[in-house]
Motif scaffolding. Sequence first.
Motif, short mmCIF file in Angstrom:
data_model
loop_
_atom_site.label_atom_id
_atom_site.label_comp_id
_atom_site.label_asym_id
_atom_site.label_seq_id
_atom_site.Cartn_x
_atom_site.Cartn_y
_atom_site.Cartn_z
N GLU A 95 18.90 -22.94 25.13
CA GLU A 95 19.41 -22.20 23.95
C GLU A 95 19.94 -23.71 23.23
O GLU A 95 20.08 -24.39 23.99
CB GLU A 95 20.54 -21.30 23.95
CG GLU A 95 19.94 -20.05 24.48
CD GLU A 95 21.14 -19.19 25.16
OE1 GLU A 95 21.76 -18.22 24.51
OE2 GLU A 95 22.00 -19.34 26.24
N GLY A 96 19.92 -23.48 22.00
CA GLY A 96 20.46 -24.72 21.07
C GLY A 96 20.53 -24.48 19.68
O GLY A 96 20.51 -23.49 19.37
N ASP A 97 20.82 -25.64 18.88
CA ASP A 97 20.90 -25.76 17.66
C ASP A 97 20.37 -26.96 16.99
O ASP A 97 19.29 -27.35 17.74
CB ASP A 97 22.47 -25.51 17.25
CG ASP A 97 22.59 -24.86 15.99
OD1 ASP A 97 21.87 -25.22 15.14
OD2 ASP A 97 23.86 -24.22 15.82
N ASP A 98 20.50 -27.38 15.78
CA ASP A 98 19.81 -28.73 15.55
C ASP A 98 20.78 -29.88 15.99
O ASP A 98 21.87 -29.64 16.48
CB ASP A 98 19.84 -28.78 13.98
CG ASP A 98 18.66 -28.41 13.65
OD1 ASP A 98 17.69 -28.35 14.14
OD2 ASP A 98 18.64 -27.34 12.25
N TYR A 99 20.00 -30.99 16.27
CA TYR A 99 20.66 -31.92 16.85
C TYR A 99 20.48 -33.46 15.92
O TYR A 99 19.82 -33.28 15.00
CB TYR A 99 19.99 -32.41 18.29
CG TYR A 99 19.98 -31.54 18.93
CD1 TYR A 99 21.11 -31.04 19.70
CD2 TYR A 99 19.24 -30.44 19.48
CE1 TYR A 99 21.42 -29.78 20.62
CE2 TYR A 99 19.22 -29.30 20.16
CZ TYR A 99 20.40 -28.88 20.69
OH TYR A 99 20.75 -28.01 21.34
N ASN A 133 17.40 -18.00 14.61
CA ASN A 133 18.30 -16.76 14.41
C ASN A 133 18.82 -17.29 12.96
O ASN A 133 18.68 -18.08 12.63
CB ASN A 133 19.53 -16.76 15.32
CG ASN A 133 19.02 -16.35 16.83
OD1 ASN A 133 18.04 -15.57 16.99
ND2 ASN A 133 19.48 -17.03 17.85
N ALA A 134 19.49 -16.11 12.36
CA ALA A 134 20.03 -16.29 11.07
C ALA A 134 21.02 -17.36 10.83
O ALA A 134 21.11 -17.97 9.97
CB ALA A 134 20.70 -14.78 10.76
N ASP A 135 21.71 -17.85 11.84
CA ASP A 135 22.44 -18.77 11.97
C ASP A 135 22.14 -20.12 12.11
O ASP A 135 22.83 -21.39 11.98
CB ASP A 135 23.94 -18.59 12.92
CG ASP A 135 23.14 -18.69 14.31
OD1 ASP A 135 22.11 -18.88 14.70
OD2 ASP A 135 24.40 -18.32 15.07
N GLY A 136 20.61 -19.99 12.34
CA GLY A 136 19.90 -21.65 12.80
C GLY A 136 19.89 -21.80 14.00
O GLY A 136 18.98 -22.66 14.40
#
Length: 201
Positions: A95-99, A133-136
Motif C-alpha cells: 500500500e502506498g501513495d505518491d513518492y 483510489n479516489a484519494d490517489g
Amino acid sequence: MLKFLIKLAAAAIATVLLSAALLAINISDDLDSLSVKNGDWVTSVATGSKDAGTMLKAAVALGGLLASTQENSMYYRLSTVDGEPLRLNCRYRIEGDDYDANWWSITAYGWDNYLMPNPQKRYSFNNENLDRNADGSWAITVAASEQTGNWLPVGRSGAAEWRKVGDYDFDLLLRLYTPGDAYLKTPQSAALPKVTMEACQ
C-alpha cells in the motif's frame, strides 16, 4: 588412471562451488555493512556513489542492477516481511501513495535476480499505470494465484533450484528516479510503501 582423473575432476568442481559460496557470503557481508534499513526495506548508501567498494561493484555486476548515481536513482529491496522471507505460497499487500521522485516503480524478482515468467507478462507497477483510489492512494496484491485489481504475479524462478542461496522465493525492488532530499539524506526514514502478509496456504 581413469579413477584418479574422476576424483581430480570432482575435487575441482567441489573447490569451484565452495569458492562461489564463500564469495557470495563475503559479498553479502560487505553489502550488509553498507546497508540502511527502513522498516523491511533495505537500501545501500554506497550504491551509485564514489564510495562503492570492489565487493559492492562485484555484487552490482553479478546481480544485473545497473546502478547510476544516487542523485539519479535509488533502489530499495525487500525480501522479508516482519522477519519472514517472502514465499510463493503467501499473498502480500503493498500500500502506498505518491513518492518524492520523478518516476518510481515496484518490480518482483525471483531469487535468481531475474524476472519471473508469468502468462500475464506483468512484472512491475509504476506511478503511471496503477489503478488508484479516489484519494490517489493505491494497493498492489502480490500473489502466485490470480487476484483482482493491481495484481503483481509471482512464480517459480527460471534457474535450477540447487543454485538457490537465500531463504526467500522472491523479492521486491522499489526504484526511485530523481529522488527527493529525504531519500538522499535520510533513507532510513523516508516515506516508502507498506508491505503486509495477508495469508499463506
